[in-house]
Design a protein around this motif. Structure first.
Motif, PDB file in Angstrom:
ATOM      1  N   ALA A   1       0.831  -1.265  -0.066  1.00  0.00           N
ATOM      2  CA  ALA A   1      -0.174   0.097   0.122  1.00  0.00           C
ATOM      3  C   ALA A   1       0.978   1.278  -0.197  1.00  0.00           C
ATOM      4  O   ALA A   1       0.184   2.305  -1.260  1.00  0.00           O
ATOM      5  N   GLY A   2       1.947   0.978   0.896  1.00  0.00           N
ATOM      6  CA  GLY A   2       2.687   2.232   1.148  1.00  0.00           C
ATOM      7  C   GLY A   2       3.823   3.034  -0.323  1.00  0.00           C
ATOM      8  O   GLY A   2       4.350   3.663  -0.694  1.00  0.00           O
TER       9      GLY A   2
ATOM     10  N   ARG B   1       5.043   5.428   2.263  1.00  0.00           N
ATOM     11  CA  ARG B   1       4.203   5.806   2.806  1.00  0.00           C
ATOM     12  C   ARG B   1       4.032   5.244   3.677  1.00  0.00           C
ATOM     13  O   ARG B   1       3.979   3.768   4.162  1.00  0.00           O
ATOM     14  N   PRO B   2       3.150   6.091   5.454  1.00  0.00           N
ATOM     15  CA  PRO B   2       3.168   5.278   5.961  1.00  0.00           C
ATOM     16  C   PRO B   2       1.753   4.464   5.989  1.00  0.00           C
ATOM     17  O   PRO B   2       0.520   4.638   5.551  1.00  0.00           O
ATOM     18  N   LEU B   3       1.576   3.392   6.614  1.00  0.00           N
ATOM     19  CA  LEU B   3       0.491   2.484   6.513  1.00  0.00           C
ATOM     20  C   LEU B   3      -0.685   3.737   7.954  1.00  0.00           C
ATOM     21  O   LEU B   3      -2.631   2.950   7.427  1.00  0.00           O
ATOM     22  N   GLU B   4      -0.503   3.190   8.821  1.00  0.00           N
ATOM     23  CA  GLU B   4      -0.908   3.993   9.583  1.00  0.00           C
ATOM     24  C   GLU B   4       0.355   5.648  10.681  1.00  0.00           C
ATOM     25  O   GLU B   4       0.736   5.204  10.455  1.00  0.00           O
ATOM     26  N   VAL B   5      -0.771   6.082  10.877  1.00  0.00           N
ATOM     27  CA  VAL B   5      -0.402   7.341  11.815  1.00  0.00           C
ATOM     28  C   VAL B   5      -0.584   7.734  12.893  1.00  0.00           C
ATOM     29  O   VAL B   5      -2.191   7.045  13.658  1.00  0.00           O
ATOM     30  N   GLY B   6       0.326   8.615  13.759  1.00  0.00           N
ATOM     31  CA  GLY B   6      -0.439   8.258  15.618  1.00  0.00           C
ATOM     32  C   GLY B   6       0.895   8.713  16.335  1.00  0.00           C
ATOM     33  O   GLY B   6       1.808   9.550  15.182  1.00  0.00           O
TER      34      GLY B   6
ATOM     35  N   SER C   1      12.296  10.672   9.432  1.00  0.00           N
ATOM     36  CA  SER C   1      13.337   9.537  10.071  1.00  0.00           C
ATOM     37  C   SER C   1      12.786   8.894  10.331  1.00  0.00           C
ATOM     38  O   SER C   1      11.720   7.969  10.288  1.00  0.00           O
ATOM     39  N   LEU C   2      13.761   7.525   9.530  1.00  0.00           N
ATOM     40  CA  LEU C   2      13.306   5.670   9.606  1.00  0.00           C
ATOM     41  C   LEU C   2      14.168   5.798  10.863  1.00  0.00           C
ATOM     42  O   LEU C   2      14.768   5.862  11.052  1.00  0.00           O
ATOM     43  N   PRO C   3      13.121   4.308  11.647  1.00  0.00           N
ATOM     44  CA  PRO C   3      11.984   3.647  11.450  1.00  0.00           C
ATOM     45  C   PRO C   3      10.788   4.261  12.167  1.00  0.00           C
ATOM     46  O   PRO C   3      10.094   3.507  11.491  1.00  0.00           O
ATOM     47  N   GLU C   4      10.690   5.314  12.728  1.00  0.00           N
ATOM     48  CA  GLU C   4       9.906   5.994  13.239  1.00  0.00           C
ATOM     49  C   GLU C   4       8.480   6.228  12.550  1.00  0.00           C
ATOM     50  O   GLU C   4       7.927   6.028  12.945  1.00  0.00           O
ATOM     51  N   ALA C   5       8.697   6.814  11.201  1.00  0.00           N
ATOM     52  CA  ALA C   5       8.113   7.314  10.629  1.00  0.00           C
ATOM     53  C   ALA C   5       6.968   6.289   9.609  1.00  0.00           C
ATOM     54  O   ALA C   5       5.904   6.473   9.147  1.00  0.00           O
ATOM     55  N   LEU C   6       7.373   4.924  10.089  1.00  0.00           N
ATOM     56  CA  LEU C   6       6.607   3.881   9.911  1.00  0.00           C
ATOM     57  C   LEU C   6       6.236   2.969  11.255  1.00  0.00           C
ATOM     58  O   LEU C   6       5.571   1.818  10.214  1.00  0.00           O
ATOM     59  N   GLU C   7       6.407   3.578  11.596  1.00  0.00           N
ATOM     60  CA  GLU C   7       5.344   3.015  13.513  1.00  0.00           C
ATOM     61  C   GLU C   7       5.227   3.875  14.310  1.00  0.00           C
ATOM     62  O   GLU C   7       5.334   4.721  15.276  1.00  0.00           O
TER      63      GLU C   7
END
Length: 386
Positions: A79-80, A216-221, A235-241
């Motif tokens: 999806a990203g 792209r992120p799948l989830e945001v929060g 920054s990775l990995p925070e952008a995707l977690e």
């Protein structure tokens, strides 16, 4: 109990894994959400896991994204990376954790080509022929969860890299058994769960990104940093977690990865792979000798993970119901196997078992000769009682 369902989840879990989960539950807080001891302990757990995973896959620790499962990782990658108007390629060997995210992308406007396998193998030439100028992504299983055939990932990665296409590898059935080194697989991302060949807890997974790959992120929060930003961190990995991670599960997975690395999985087929394959070969031979076991036609040179699937014929010659075979093995001999369609619908159609499904045995590195003999005897008894 004789456990022959390791392709679904490995069992039993090592004592070190159980101890790590217990310790994290007792001592860890929420990582990145404070500077107190429990929060820092949790952060150390995640750093240790990323460092070990980076060693296993030949990647940078910051490019190890922690997920809840292989399915979560594959959804994040697919999806990203895909947009409407893009083109994606996959194969008829895939698990639904690849197929359904691709079908969802197709519903949003991505075009999709499904490459046919031959005797359980997809050729690099067939993948190359399916690529277009607008192809953005190829999604491929490393090994079929139904047939046990290993795909020529290195050759397919080279084809994709030459055309500037990202390769996403579903390594659910191979990680911890067969090596995948991203340093020799340009433009590749690897998705896996933590609970199968890695021997970790369920509810854990990894998406390991090769250089230059940025979904792209799948989830945001919440991430514990830059709280006033309206978007996820750059920054990775925070952008995707996003959200609170499964620290106890990841502590167990870190302990499991230490075991896996000690078994040699980073640079060669692991010791666990060798032990499980001895059991699987013994099982295949013994079942074939019964005369009532019918296995799919696969390229024997490609069969490379401990998955033994097929159907059982009764004395009349009719295929016995797979669920009833699995139930009988459990009820009469406490042998745990899986029956059905294994979330691989296209592979069943290709194998001619879309109506019957298959019984799947999947030995592990702890499977004994006595376990295999009991499984063979169990199938023989079911045939004779039919």
């Amino acid at each position: 109990m004789i456990y022959l369902d390791n392709s679904a989840t490995s069992w039993p879990k090592p004592d070190d894994v159980l101890a790590a989960v217990d310790d994290a539950l007792r001592t860890c807080g929420n990582p990145g959400r404070g500077a107190h001891g429990p929060a820092l302990d949790a952060g150390r757990v995640l750093l240790r896991l990323r460092t070990l995973a980076a060693e296993l896959f030949g990647a940078s620790p910051e490019r190890v994204v922690l997920t809840t499962s292989a399915t979560h990782a594959l959804n994040l990658a697919i999806a990203g990376l895909l947009d409407p108007g893009d083109h994606a390629v996959t194969t008829d060997l895939e698990h639904n954790s690849v197929l359904r995210p691709l079908y969802a992308a197709r519903a949003r406007g991505t075009e999709l080509t499904i490459v046919a396998s031959e005797r359980g193998v997809v050729s690099p030439d067939a993948v190359a022929a399916a690529l277009r100028p607008e192809t953005r992504l190829v999604a491929l299983t490393h090994a079929s969860n139904l047939l046990g055939t290993v795909q020529p990932v290195a050759e397919i990665a080279a084809v994709c890299a030459e055309r500037g296409v990202t390769l996403v590898v579903d390594a659910a059935q191979t990680v911890g058994l067969l090596p995948l080194d991203l340093r020799s697989l340009p433009g590749t991302a690897v998705a896996c769960g933590g609970h199968k060949g890695l021997l970790g807890p369920a509810g854990t997974g990894l998406l390991v990104l090769g250089e230059g790959i940025r979904p792209r992120p799948l989830e945001v929060g919440g991430t514990g940093e830059d709280s006033f930003s309206e978007t996820m961190p750059a920054s990775l990995p925070e952008a995707l977690e996003a959200g609170t991670p499964n620290v106890p599960g990841f502590a167990g997975l870190a302990a499991a990865l230490r075991i896996i690395l000690d078994a040699g999985a980073a640079g060669r087929p692991s010791d666990h792979w060798a032990e499980a394959m001895i059991a699987a070969r013994r099982l295949r031979t013994g079942l074939a000798e019964l005369g009532c076991w019918v296995a799919p036609d696969v390229d024997e040179s490609a069969w490379g993970v401990p998955v033994v699937s097929g159907v059982v014929r009764g004395r009349s010659g009719a295929v016995l119901d797979c669920a009833e075979v699995a139930d009988a093995l459990w009820e009469h001999a406490e042998i745990a196997v899986r029956a059905g369609f294994h979330c691989a619908p296209l592979a069943h159609r290709r194998s001619g078992t879309a109506e019957t499904g298959m019984v799947r045995f999947s030995p592990g590195h702890l499977t004994t000769d006595d376990d295999i003999d009991a499984a063979i005897e169990g199938v023989r008894a079911i045939h004779e009682a039919s």
